[in-house]
Design a protein around this motif. Structure first.
Motif, PDB file in Angstrom:
ATOM      1  N   TYR A  30       0.831  -1.209   0.000  1.00  0.00           N
ATOM      2  CA  TYR A  30       0.000   0.000   0.000  1.00  0.00           C
ATOM      3  C   TYR A  30       0.864   1.256   0.000  1.00  0.00           C
ATOM      4  O   TYR A  30       0.639   2.171  -0.796  1.00  0.00           O
ATOM      5  N   GLN A  95      -7.526  -2.449  -1.961  1.00  0.00           N
ATOM      6  CA  GLN A  95      -8.315  -1.261  -1.647  1.00  0.00           C
ATOM      7  C   GLN A  95      -9.748  -1.651  -1.272  1.00  0.00           C
ATOM      8  O   GLN A  95     -10.331  -1.082  -0.352  1.00  0.00           O
ATOM      9  N   GLN A  96     -10.302  -2.653  -1.956  1.00  0.00           N
ATOM     10  CA  GLN A  96     -11.639  -3.161  -1.612  1.00  0.00           C
ATOM     11  C   GLN A  96     -11.638  -3.762  -0.210  1.00  0.00           C
ATOM     12  O   GLN A  96     -12.576  -3.543   0.558  1.00  0.00           O
ATOM     13  N   GLY A  98      -9.674  -2.935   2.231  1.00  0.00           N
ATOM     14  CA  GLY A  98      -9.580  -1.796   3.136  1.00  0.00           C
ATOM     15  C   GLY A  98     -10.927  -1.111   3.319  1.00  0.00           C
ATOM     16  O   GLY A  98     -11.302  -0.739   4.438  1.00  0.00           O
ATOM     17  N   GLN A  99     -11.673  -0.951   2.246  1.00  0.00           N
ATOM     18  CA  GLN A  99     -13.005  -0.344   2.338  1.00  0.00           C
ATOM     19  C   GLN A  99     -13.945  -1.224   3.157  1.00  0.00           C
ATOM     20  O   GLN A  99     -14.744  -0.725   3.944  1.00  0.00           O
ATOM     21  N   TRP A 100     -13.858  -2.542   2.979  1.00  0.00           N
ATOM     22  CA  TRP A 100     -14.663  -3.459   3.768  1.00  0.00           C
ATOM     23  C   TRP A 100     -14.316  -3.316   5.247  1.00  0.00           C
ATOM     24  O   TRP A 100     -15.191  -3.263   6.101  1.00  0.00           O
ATOM     25  N   ASP A 102     -13.036  -0.678   6.717  1.00  0.00           N
ATOM     26  CA  ASP A 102     -13.557   0.614   7.180  1.00  0.00           C
ATOM     27  C   ASP A 102     -15.058   0.532   7.460  1.00  0.00           C
ATOM     28  O   ASP A 102     -15.548   1.052   8.462  1.00  0.00           O
ATOM     29  N   ALA A 103     -15.796  -0.128   6.574  1.00  0.00           N
ATOM     30  CA  ALA A 103     -17.250  -0.222   6.717  1.00  0.00           C
ATOM     31  C   ALA A 103     -17.657  -1.052   7.937  1.00  0.00           C
ATOM     32  O   ALA A 103     -18.727  -0.833   8.506  1.00  0.00           O
ATOM     33  N   GLN A 105     -15.610  -1.474  10.714  1.00  0.00           N
ATOM     34  CA  GLN A 105     -14.580  -1.178  11.710  1.00  0.00           C
ATOM     35  C   GLN A 105     -15.048  -1.436  13.141  1.00  0.00           C
ATOM     36  O   GLN A 105     -14.345  -2.061  13.922  1.00  0.00           O
TER      37      GLN A 105
END
Length: 120
Positions: A30, A95-96, A98-100, A102-103, A105
């Motif tokens: 990253y 990145q996907q 990471g978004q998962w 974050d969603a 968390q």
């Protein structure tokens, strides 16, 4: 004498796990993708990792064809890392993930913290 066992790689997930297994490898990919290319920059971005461990994981990423290492013939020598085409194709997947993360968390942190709570 220690002999490394050859892993059983039955599917794509086994292959990905073998390549990305290591505490700092995803973060290294990253940060290199973000433009941090020199070992000292990467060390500053991941201060909790020892220099030795970061070097070993960068070497493994290089051996697995995800990272390139360029040594410039200067005094002192300058080293920079870059992502290969293979690693660049992996970045949207990371990145996907990471978004998962974050969603979800709050849920994930709650589950992780359970591990560290002392039993009553």
């Amino acid at each position: 004498m220690y002999e490394r066992k050859i892993p059983i790689l039955n599917c794509g997930l086994d292959l990905v796990a073998e390549i990305l297994y290591g505490k700092w490898k995803i973060r290294l990919l990253y940060f290199i993708n973000e433009g941090y290319k020199r070992p000292s920059e990467l060390q500053r971005r991941i201060p909790e990792a020892s220099h030795r461990v970061l070097f070993m994981q960068l070497k493994e990423l290089e051996e697995h064809g995800l990272v390139t290492k360029v040594i410039y013939p200067e005094v002192p020598p300058r080293v920079e890392y870059g992502l290969t085409e293979l690693a660049q194709s992996l970045m949207p997947v990371l990145q996907q993930l990471g978004q998962w993360g974050d969603a979800h968390q709050d849920q994930l942190l709650q589950q992780i913290m359970k591990r560290y709570e002392q039993p009553s």
